[in-house]
Design an enzyme around this catalytic site. Structure first.
Site, PDB file in Angstrom:
ATOM      1  N   ASP A   1      -9.028 -32.248   1.437  1.00  0.00           N
ATOM      2  CA  ASP A   1      -9.764 -32.565   0.393  1.00  0.00           C
ATOM      3  C   ASP A   1      -9.027 -34.066  -0.306  1.00  0.00           C
ATOM      4  O   ASP A   1      -7.913 -34.048  -0.323  1.00  0.00           O
ATOM      5  CB  ASP A   1     -10.021 -31.599  -0.667  1.00  0.00           C
ATOM      6  CG  ASP A   1     -11.002 -30.796  -0.358  1.00  0.00           C
ATOM      7  OD1 ASP A   1     -11.889 -30.867   0.565  1.00  0.00           O
ATOM      8  OD2 ASP A   1     -11.346 -29.587  -0.791  1.00  0.00           O
TER       9      ASP A   1
ATOM     10  N   TYR B   1       0.919  -1.123  -0.017  1.00  0.00           N
ATOM     11  CA  TYR B   1      -0.033  -0.091   0.004  1.00  0.00           C
ATOM     12  C   TYR B   1       0.686   1.202  -0.089  1.00  0.00           C
ATOM     13  O   TYR B   1       0.219   2.360  -0.071  1.00  0.00           O
ATOM     14  CB  TYR B   1      -1.081   0.044   1.240  1.00  0.00           C
ATOM     15  CG  TYR B   1      -2.164  -0.637   1.096  1.00  0.00           C
ATOM     16  CD1 TYR B   1      -3.038  -0.318  -0.002  1.00  0.00           C
ATOM     17  CD2 TYR B   1      -2.384  -1.836   1.532  1.00  0.00           C
ATOM     18  CE1 TYR B   1      -4.410  -1.230  -0.386  1.00  0.00           C
ATOM     19  CE2 TYR B   1      -3.608  -2.729   1.358  1.00  0.00           C
ATOM     20  CZ  TYR B   1      -4.411  -2.426   0.559  1.00  0.00           C
ATOM     21  OH  TYR B   1      -5.681  -2.995   0.108  1.00  0.00           O
TER      22      TYR B   1
ATOM     23  N   GLU C   1      -7.905 -28.320   6.471  1.00  0.00           N
ATOM     24  CA  GLU C   1      -7.788 -27.439   5.288  1.00  0.00           C
ATOM     25  C   GLU C   1      -8.763 -26.143   5.255  1.00  0.00           C
ATOM     26  O   GLU C   1      -8.174 -25.066   5.037  1.00  0.00           O
ATOM     27  CB  GLU C   1      -7.855 -28.435   4.035  1.00  0.00           C
ATOM     28  CG  GLU C   1      -7.908 -27.348   2.577  1.00  0.00           C
ATOM     29  CD  GLU C   1      -8.083 -28.399   1.510  1.00  0.00           C
ATOM     30  OE1 GLU C   1      -8.363 -27.526   0.458  1.00  0.00           O
ATOM     31  OE2 GLU C   1      -8.194 -29.478   1.535  1.00  0.00           O
TER      32      GLU C   1
END
Length: 461
Positions: free
Chosen positions: A316, A171, A258
Site C-alpha cells: 500500500d 494453549y 502485502e
C-alpha cells in the site's frame, strides 16, 4: 539453526561461491545455444557429490552440520539453566533462613533482566528488568510465572529434541498468559537476550505465508517436495523443514505482495506464467507483516539468486505499507539480533506510489484520508537513518496531501500509459497473447515488472 541453501542456483560467477558454501561440485545446466544467446540468463545449476570423494568427506560435512545444530542447542540450554540459577541465587539471598526473621543486608527485590527489543542500540544490547515485588498495580508474581513457564517448556523441548510452536505454548496455560502476544514476546525476548535464533530454542511459529508461481522447487528434509503452481498457492514451509531449493533458468522475477486478497487475485490470473513477462516468476505474500518463515525464504532467495532476477514488493502507498516493506528489506526493529538471517536488502519497492496515481487517472478525492496513526508512523519512518530517498519522498507526499493509497485503488484507474503498454507487449510477448486490458492491476504489474527486469538485466550485465 543452519540456513537452507539454494543448491540449484546460481550460475557463472556464482558457481565458485556456491561450491564453497555447500561443499559440492557445481555444474551449469546450460546449452550451447543458450550460452551464445545470453549467458546471463542461463543460470540453472545442478549439484552433485563427486564420485571420487570417499565416504569420509560426506560424513565430515554431515558432522559439521550436526555440530552446528548441537552448538545452538547447547547454548540455549546453558542460557535457560543460567537464567534459572540466577533467580534461585537471588531467592536465597532475600528469603530468611531457619530461625531468621528478615534479611536486611541486601535488597528484598528479585530482578530478572531480558533484552529490550523495542530499543535500538548499536553499541550494547538494551535490557529491561522484571522485578518482584513491585510497587505498581497488579500481581508482581505473574510476569515471573510467565517467564518460568516459558523457560520450562523451552527446556523440555530442547532436552526431548521435539520442536513446539508458540501456539502450543499458549494453549498449555491460556489463563496464565492471557494472550498469544505474551508468549510471542517472551520467546523472542529470550532469544534476543542470549543472541540466538528462535529455532535454536526449538520453538517454531506456525507458517502463514503463501507462494505461487513457477521456476522453483522446494525440497523438504522429510523427503517431500513442494512443486509450485502458478494458479494454486502453497504454504511456505518453515526453514527448519527445508533442505534445499531448485530454481531453473526460466525464473526471471519475484514479486512480494502485502495483502492476501491481492495475492489470491494474482494467483487466479496466473501472473507467474503470464506470456507478456520476460520469464517465469514467483508471487509471495506474508499476509501483512510477514512471519519469520516468509522472511527467511525471501532472504535466502535474495542471497543466492543472481542480480539479473529482481525481487520486487507491492505494498500500500501509505506508512504501514512502507513499514512492511522495511521489514523485508532491513528487518524488524524487534528482531535485529536475527537481521543477517532475515533481512533482504535486494528487495525493491515496485509500488504503489501515491505520487504516480494522477498519471493513472485516479483523482485525489478517491484516496483515503490519513489518520493520526498514519501520521505518527510516517514521522517514525522519516526519523530512521536507513530510510531511502524514494521512501522519504512518498512519505512527505502523503503527509502533504493528507491522503493515502491502497493497492485496490488501481482497479478504479481510468487511464493507463497505452504506448508504454504496447511497447512492453511487443518486446516481451512470447505466445502472441494480448494484455488483458480488463484488469487494471494486471496491466499495471505487467508494465512495471517488465521494466524492472530490463533494468536488472542491464545493471547486472
Amino acid at each position: 539453526m543452519e540456513e537452507p541453501c539454494i543448491a540449484d542456483i546460481p550460475g557463472n560467477v556464482y558457481g565458485d561461491e556456491l561450491e564453497e558454501s555447500i561443499g559440492m561440485d557445481v555444474t551449469l545446466a546450460m546449452s550451447e545455444d543458450e550460452a551464445d544467446c545470453d549467458p546471463t540468463l542461463s543460470y540453472a545449476v545442478t549439484h552433485r557429490v563427486d564420485d571420487t570423494n570417499d565416504e569420509h568427506d560426506t560424513e565430515t560435512e554431515d558432522h559439521i552440520a550436526e555440530s552446528s545444530d548441537e552448538d545452538g542447542c547447547d547454548e540455549a540450554l546453558a542460557g535457560v539453566e543460567h537464567f534459572v540459577l540466577c533467580f534461585l541465587k537471588q531467592l536465597v539471598e532475600v528469603c530468611p533462613g531457619p530461625g531468621e526473621t528478615q534479611k536486611t543486608t541486601r535488597t528484598n527485590n528479585i530482578i530478572l533482566r531480558l533484552a529490550d527489543r523495542r530499543k535500538d542500540c548499536a553499541e550494547q544490547l538494551p535490557m529491561r528488568s522484571i522485578e518482584m515485588p513491585r510497587r505498581s498495580r497488579g500481581l508482581s508474581s505473574r510476569p515471573f510465572a510467565q517467564v518460568f513457564s516459558t523457560l520450562d517448556m523451552i527446556h523440555e523441548a530442547l532436552l526431548d529434541d521435539l520442536p513446539m510452536t508458540k501456539r502450543d505454548m499458549y494453549y498449555k496455560d491460556v489463563e496464565l498468559y492471557g494472550s498469544q502476544s505474551t508468549v510471542d514476546r517472551l520467546v523472542d525476548d529470550l532469544a534476543a537476550t542470549w543472541q540466538i535464533s528462535r529455532a535454536d530454542l526449538c520453538i517454531r511459529a506456525s507458517p502463514k505465508g503463501l507462494i505461487c508461481g513457477s521456476g522453483l522447487v522446494i525440497h523438504l528434509r522429510c523427503g517431500g517436495v513442494v512443486e509450485l503452481n502458478s494458479g494454486e498457492p502453497a504454504l511456505i514451509p518453515v526453514s527448519e523443514d527445508i533442505e534445499r531449493f531448485e530454481a531453473d533458468s526460466t525464473l526471471a522475477w519475484i514479486l512480494i505482495v502485502e495483502k492476501e486478497a491481492v495475492f489470491q487475485t494474482l494467483s487466479s490470473l496466473k501472473l507467474g506464467t503470464h506470456s507478456v513477462l520476460p520469464g517465469r516468476g514467483l508471487v509471495i505474500t506474508g499476509k501483512g507483516y510477514p512471519d519469520v518463515a516468509t522472511r527467511q525464504l525471501v532472504r535466502t532467495l535474495a542471497a543466492h539468486l543472481p542480480s539479473q532476477v529482481p525481487i520486487l514488493a507491492l505494498v500500500d502507498g501509505d506508512a504501514y505499507g512502507i513499514d512492511i516493506l522495511s521489514v523485508y528489506k532491513f528487518g524488524s526493529t524487534c528482531m535485529q539480533h536475527e537481521k543477517e538471517q532475515l533481512a533482504a536488502e535486494r528487495v525493491q519497492w515496485l509500488g504503489l506510489w501515491s505520487s504516480e496515481l494522477p498519471a493513472l487517472g485516479i483523482p485525489k478525492d478517491a484516496l483515503i484520508p490519513i489518520t493520526k496513526h498514519d501520521e505518527k508512523k510516517a514521522y517514525a519512518l522519516l526519523r530512521r537513518a536507513n530510510c531511502p530517498a524514494r521512501w522519504r519522498k512518498e512519505l512527505q507526499h502523503m503527509l502533504f496531501t493528507r491522503r493515502k493509497a491502497e493497492i485496490e485503488i488501481i482497479s478504479t484507474a481510468r487511464t493507463m500509459d497505452r504506448a508504454a503498454d504496447l511497447e512492453q507487449r511487443s518486446k516481451y510477448t512470447r505466445a502472441g497473447e494480448p494484455v488483458d486490458s480488463g484488469v487494471p492491476l494486471l496491466r499495471y504489474l505487467l508494465a512495471k515488472i517488465s521494466a524492472a527486469c530490463v533494468e536488472a538485466r542491464h545493471g547486472g550485465s
